[in-house]
Design an enzyme around this catalytic site. Structure first.
Site, PDB file in Angstrom:
ATOM      1  N   LYS A  11      30.778  33.733  25.922  1.00 17.37           N
ATOM      2  CA  LYS A  11      31.448  35.244  25.659  1.00 17.37           C
ATOM      3  C   LYS A  11      32.555  35.655  26.224  1.00 17.37           C
ATOM      4  CE  LYS A  11      31.268  39.208  23.591  1.00 17.37           C
ATOM      5  NZ  LYS A  11      30.113  40.329  23.701  1.00 17.37           N
ATOM      6  N   THR A  61      26.615  41.442  27.120  1.00 15.42           N
ATOM      7  CA  THR A  61      27.380  40.656  27.742  1.00 15.42           C
ATOM      8  C   THR A  61      27.504  40.647  29.286  1.00 15.42           C
ATOM      9  OG1 THR A  61      29.077  40.948  25.905  1.00 15.42           O
ATOM     10  CG2 THR A  61      29.928  40.400  28.198  1.00 15.42           C
ATOM     11  N   LYS A  94      34.325  46.082  32.143  1.00 18.07           N
ATOM     12  CA  LYS A  94      33.085  45.355  32.966  1.00 18.07           C
ATOM     13  C   LYS A  94      33.506  43.862  32.720  1.00 18.07           C
ATOM     14  CE  LYS A  94      29.792  45.054  30.622  1.00 18.07           C
ATOM     15  NZ  LYS A  94      28.968  44.117  29.649  1.00 18.07           N
TER      16      LYS A  94
END
Length: 288
Positions: free
Chosen positions: A173, A98, A241
């Site tokens: 995502k 990701t 993140k």
């Protein structure tokens, strides 16, 4: 084109399970990870070990990457002994990290310039989905390359969707992570409320997972919360993140996401308290 030879870079919580599925399906897999001991179980199952990302790429038809952060993606593709330094024309590289949509577009253009095909294919489903071979894949890049890769994707995934041009997989995502991060607040508050009210939470979950409140997090992570199981299917440090990537992209699009900002601030507090290597369900600690 025969695509039996696969390089796989990054054998963490999810990557190791994906490699097992590829080996079981008969693919020849060469692995690289920064900590060699993490790959020993895979080598014992038949995977080959490579000393660098470049050596994991040489002679492969397909190279997967599944690492931690965008800087790690940049390093394994463009660093010393990186993938793009040795990948031959016709090689397909697939980043399942990701990561940043802008980085996915950059890698696509770099790969294209040397005759290499690049897909961004982040996944969802956590450790359970990886173990069961039921991951959801969100794929960006050239559609013809996506179709070529589909039989390989199907060895470890079920819901495999082409999203559009390079970067579209990563943007999708981000939609996934926004839903999870913000929704986790609701799951935790539901559990905290039920416990405070003295309810039998197993019975509560029987009712609410089957109704309009049902979600993957409620079905899979709420039971872990109630058991005190904070082991990572997906690390807090990694969801932070991802939230930062989504907030940065939203800012570029002049879009405000106050729910996501709240979720990030809560996870940031848990990170400061030492929960970064726990699973995202550890957000329940915020309520205790």
């Amino acid at each position: 084109m025969d695509m039996k030879k696969i390089g796989f870079i990054g054998t963490g919580v999810m990557g190791a399970s994906v490699v097992k599925h590829l080996l079981h399906a008969g693919y020849e897999v060469t692995v690289y990870t920064r900590t060699k001991s993490k790959a020993e179980a895979l080598v014992s199952l038949g995977a080959k070990w490579a000393e660098t990302p470049a050596k994991a790429t040489e002679g492969q038809h397909v190279v997967f990457t599944m690492v931690g952060y965008p800087k790690d993606v940049e390093e394994v593709y463009n660093g010393t002994d990186g993938i793009l330094s040795v990948a031959k024309q016709g090689t397909i590289v697939v980043d399942m990290t990701t990561s940043e949509p802008t980085l996915a577009k950059k890698l696509y253009e770099q790969a294209k310039a040397i005759g290499v095909h690049s897909l961004d294919a982040p996944v969802s489903g956590g450790d359970i989905g990886a173990q069961n071979g039921t991951l959801s894949l969100m794929v960006g890049g050239d559609e013809a390359v996506f179709e070529q890769m589909k039989p390989i994707f199907e060895t470890f995934g079920q819901n495999i969707v082409y999203q559009g041009a390079a970067g579209a997989g990563q943007h999708t995502k981000m939609c996934n992570q926004i839903s999870i991060a913000s929704g986790m607040i609701g799951v935790c508050e539901s559990m905290a409320y039920g416990l405070k009210a003295g309810l039998s939470m197993d019975e509560v979950l029987r009712s609410i997972t089957a109704g309009a409140a049902g979600s993957w997090s409620l079905s899979n992570l709420a039971p872990r919360m109630l058991k005190g199981d904070l082991d990572p299917g997906f690390y807090i440090k990694h969801i932070i993140k991802d939230m930062k990537i989504a907030l940065d992209e939203a800012e570029r699009m002049n879009l405000q996401l106050p729910g996501l900002a709240l979720a990030k601030s809560m996870y940031d507090q848990l990170l400061e308290e030492g929960y970064g290597d726990n699973g995202t369900q550890a957000l329940i600690k915020f309520y205790k």
